[in-house]
Design a protein around this motif. Structure first.
Motif, short mmCIF file in Angstrom:
data_model
loop_
_atom_site.label_atom_id
_atom_site.label_comp_id
_atom_site.label_asym_id
_atom_site.label_seq_id
_atom_site.Cartn_x
_atom_site.Cartn_y
_atom_site.Cartn_z
N ALA A 153 0.82 -1.21 0.00
CA ALA A 153 0.00 0.00 0.00
C ALA A 153 0.86 1.26 0.00
N THR A 154 1.95 1.24 0.76
CA THR A 154 2.84 2.41 0.84
C THR A 154 3.55 2.63 -0.50
N ILE A 155 4.01 1.56 -1.11
CA ILE A 155 4.66 1.65 -2.42
C ILE A 155 3.68 2.19 -3.46
N THR A 156 2.47 1.67 -3.44
CA THR A 156 1.44 2.11 -4.40
C THR A 156 1.13 3.59 -4.22
N ARG A 157 1.11 4.04 -2.98
CA ARG A 157 0.77 5.44 -2.72
C ARG A 157 1.85 6.41 -3.18
N TYR A 158 3.12 6.09 -2.92
CA TYR A 158 4.18 7.08 -3.14
C TYR A 158 4.93 6.94 -4.47
N THR A 159 4.82 5.79 -5.13
CA THR A 159 5.54 5.62 -6.39
C THR A 159 5.12 6.61 -7.47
N PRO A 160 3.82 6.96 -7.62
CA PRO A 160 3.45 7.90 -8.69
C PRO A 160 4.19 9.23 -8.62
N LEU A 161 4.47 9.74 -7.42
CA LEU A 161 5.23 11.00 -7.30
C LEU A 161 6.62 10.86 -7.93
N ILE A 162 7.22 9.68 -7.73
CA ILE A 162 8.56 9.43 -8.26
C ILE A 162 8.51 9.24 -9.76
N ARG A 163 7.53 8.47 -10.23
CA ARG A 163 7.44 8.18 -11.66
C ARG A 163 7.23 9.46 -12.47
N ARG A 164 6.51 10.42 -11.91
CA ARG A 164 6.26 11.67 -12.64
C ARG A 164 7.58 12.38 -12.93
#
Length: 214
Positions: A153-164
């Motif tokens: 859940a934590t990975i799913t939440r914060y990964t989009p900020l990094i991918r952008r």
């Protein structure tokens, strides 16, 4: 039939969330853009309610910001926020690697190697979307094998900020990750060595933190 409505509403909200998140992360809705629930609801073929719920979640996750009685807009790219997110995601992936290695089976190794082949091919052809998708698939094997739903859940939440930020950097010609590092991670998993798997994972995600340095 009334009991089915909450399920349908949840599915619509999740559909709206995923579509808007992917458009923001992929740059189709650029940083700083004003977004309106009516416009996005119309383009997605949904009512405003699931779009508003998706907005709320995206505000919580740092991809949107809202000013009451004013507007909602896509957040600017903020390197400090990305570094914070990358540090948290790195810690979760280190935890996942340690937990997953004792549970690794041949099918997991096959899936990781297949994802890394797709990753290397995508990098070679300049396919940023394909590379990031393959990268997510590769690491996702370990997340699933670990069985740690809180880490997932934590990975799913914060990964989009990094991918952008990654997409922007790759658009500027920065190379996207290393198939060789992935091979080392896969070898550590095949050897049943959680310390080595965690160490390579650290190396992979520290590189992403470095990407966020000006």
């Amino acid at each position: 039939m009334g009991a089915m409505q909450p399920v349908r509403r949840t599915l619509l909200r999740d559909q709206a969330y995923a579509s808007i998140r992917d458009a923001i992360v992929g740059g189709d809705i650029p940083p700083g853009s004003i977004v309106r629930d009516t416009d996005l609801a119309a383009s997605l073929g949904l009512s405003r309610a699931p779009v508003r719920e998706a907005f709320s979640r995206l505000v919580d996750e740092g991809l949107l910001e809202t000013k009451p009685q004013s507007h909602t807009r896509v957040t600017p790219l903020d390197a400090a926020h990305v570094r914070d997110a990358a540090a948290v995601v790195r810690a979760m992936h280190e935890l996942v690697a340690r937990s997953a290695v004792p549970r690794i089976e041949p099918a997991h190794l096959y899936a990781m190697r297949e994802a890394n082949r797709r990753f290397a091919a995508a990098v070679a052809s300049g396919d940023v979307e394909g590379a990031l998708r393959a990268d997510d698939d590769l690491h996702g094997v370990l997340v699933a094998a670990s069985g740690n739903s809180a880490a997932r859940a934590t990975i799913t939440r914060y990964t989009p900020l990094i991918r952008r930020l990654e997409r922007q950097r790759f658009g500027e010609g920065v190379t996207c990750g290393s198939a060789e590092l992935h091979e080392r991670l896969i070898d550590a998993c095949a050897d049943g060595d959680p310390d080595a798997a965690a160490a390579v994972t650290t190396e992979i995600w520290r590189a992403l933190e470095e990407l966020a340095h000006p």
